[in-house]
Write an enzyme that holds these catalytic residues in place. Structure first.
Site, PDB file in Angstrom:
ATOM      1  N   ASP A  11       0.847  -1.118   0.083  1.00  0.00           N
ATOM      2  CA  ASP A  11       0.101  -0.042  -0.042  1.00  0.00           C
ATOM      3  C   ASP A  11       0.737   1.108   0.067  1.00  0.00           C
ATOM      4  OD1 ASP A  11      -2.139  -1.718   0.085  1.00  0.00           O
ATOM      5  OD2 ASP A  11      -2.691  -1.016   2.161  1.00  0.00           O
TER       6      ASP A  11
ATOM      7  N   HIS B 207      -6.047   2.643  -4.343  1.00  0.00           N
ATOM      8  CA  HIS B 207      -5.987   2.830  -2.974  1.00  0.00           C
ATOM      9  C   HIS B 207      -6.893   4.036  -2.615  1.00  0.00           C
ATOM     10  CE1 HIS B 207      -5.265   1.440   0.958  1.00  0.00           C
ATOM     11  NE2 HIS B 207      -4.366   2.045   1.185  1.00  0.00           N
TER      12      HIS B 207
ATOM     13  N   HIS C  73      -7.841   8.250   0.815  1.00  0.00           N
ATOM     14  CA  HIS C  73      -7.615   7.474   1.978  1.00  0.00           C
ATOM     15  C   HIS C  73      -8.611   7.741   3.204  1.00  0.00           C
ATOM     16  CE1 HIS C  73      -5.010   4.885   4.968  1.00  0.00           C
ATOM     17  NE2 HIS C  73      -4.641   4.391   3.584  1.00  0.00           N
TER      18      HIS C  73
ATOM     19  N   HIS D 146       3.613  -2.257   3.305  1.00  0.00           N
ATOM     20  CA  HIS D 146       3.599  -1.066   3.013  1.00  0.00           C
ATOM     21  C   HIS D 146       4.967  -0.566   2.643  1.00  0.00           C
ATOM     22  CE1 HIS D 146       0.422  -1.826   5.949  1.00  0.00           C
ATOM     23  NE2 HIS D 146      -0.296  -0.769   5.354  1.00  0.00           N
TER      24      HIS D 146
END
Length: 259
Positions: free
Chosen positions: A62, A113, A117, A209
């Protein structure tokens, strides 16, 4: 607060109109691309893992904040000939366009994504679509690539998030193995958490990540340990089934031919 002159609003109006047009276009032409049995007992689920007899797993990253370690991660992946999936926010794409291009050129998946966010389960249907398709349009204009994999920020979703993402032509993707790299417990912790995870198995999706303190340092050992156990790394786009599947209670994607 500085006020915008009406003439300065023109670029924003054009962008908004572009996103609206993209939403309409994708709803009309791409919904049929995702022939998904996403529900289990009335709950719509993202894909946490995949049922397969092959010893294949997917490593995912991510990307929402920094990029200090992105090149190191890409170099390590190239060294071990591993292809992965990067799920990127709109702000990350806008801040690091060269990294986005480098990821795609190296043969990795580009995944969505969301734009900002946010907790997607707190948004309306139109807001969810806007979160997906704003960054979709940005990546399309930057690279020519049409993304079709979506990971909700924080892993937060409800039925509306899944159905709206599917309607936008996206496969919602979660994970069944969390590296916990964002907790900054150290290199050994990341390696052990992933390679000894109770859910690790054929069809697993591993969450990492970029921008975390120790992830880049742990990556090589994580890869070689799992390769030594016989696992093959493939991007999510090659792991999942594109159509004719159903889900079980744990979010495992199962081909319809399996009983």
């Amino acid at each position: 607060m500085r006020k915008l002159h009406p003439s300065n609003l023109f670029p924003y109006l054009i962008l908004s109109l572009g996103v609206v047009a993209l939403i309409a276009s994708i709803h009309e032409y791409r919904t049929a691309d995702v022939t998904a049995g996403t529900s289990y007992n009335g709950k719509d689920l993202p894909i946490y893992c995949v049922q397969t007899d092959e010893k294949k797993i997917s490593l995912t990253f991510d990307a929402a904040w920094g990029n200090e370690d992105t090149q190191t991660i890409l170099d390590t992946l190239a060294q071990y000939d591993v292809k992965v999936t990067f799920f990127m926010t709109g702000s990350w794409v806008q801040n690091y366009p060269d990294d986005v291009k480098a990821i795609l050129e190296a043969g990795h998946d580009l995944g969505n994504h969301s734009q900002n966010h946010k907790n997607m389960s707190q948004l309306s249907s139109s807001e969810i679509a806007n979160e997906l398709l704003t960054v979709h349009q940005t990546v399309k204009e930057l690279t020519g690539y049409d993304m079709f994999l979506f990971r909700p920020p924080y892993g937060d979703y409800d039925n509306l998030v899944i159905t709206e993402a599917t309607a936008c032509g996206y496969y919602p993707i979660q994970w069944d193995v969390d590296s916990l790299d964002w907790k900054d417990y150290g290199v050994d912790s990341i390696i052990n958490t992933v390679t000894r995870h109770k859910h690790l198995g054929n069809g697993s999706i591993v969450l990492c990540h970029n921008g975390s303190k120790y992830t880049a340092q742990a990556l090589a050992a994580m890869i070689t340990t799992l390769q030594a156990e016989g696992y093959e790394f493939v991007p999510v786009s090659e792991l999942i089934y594109r159509d004719h599947y159903h889900m079980n209670h744990e979010g495992r994607q199962i081909p319809d031919t399996s009983q």
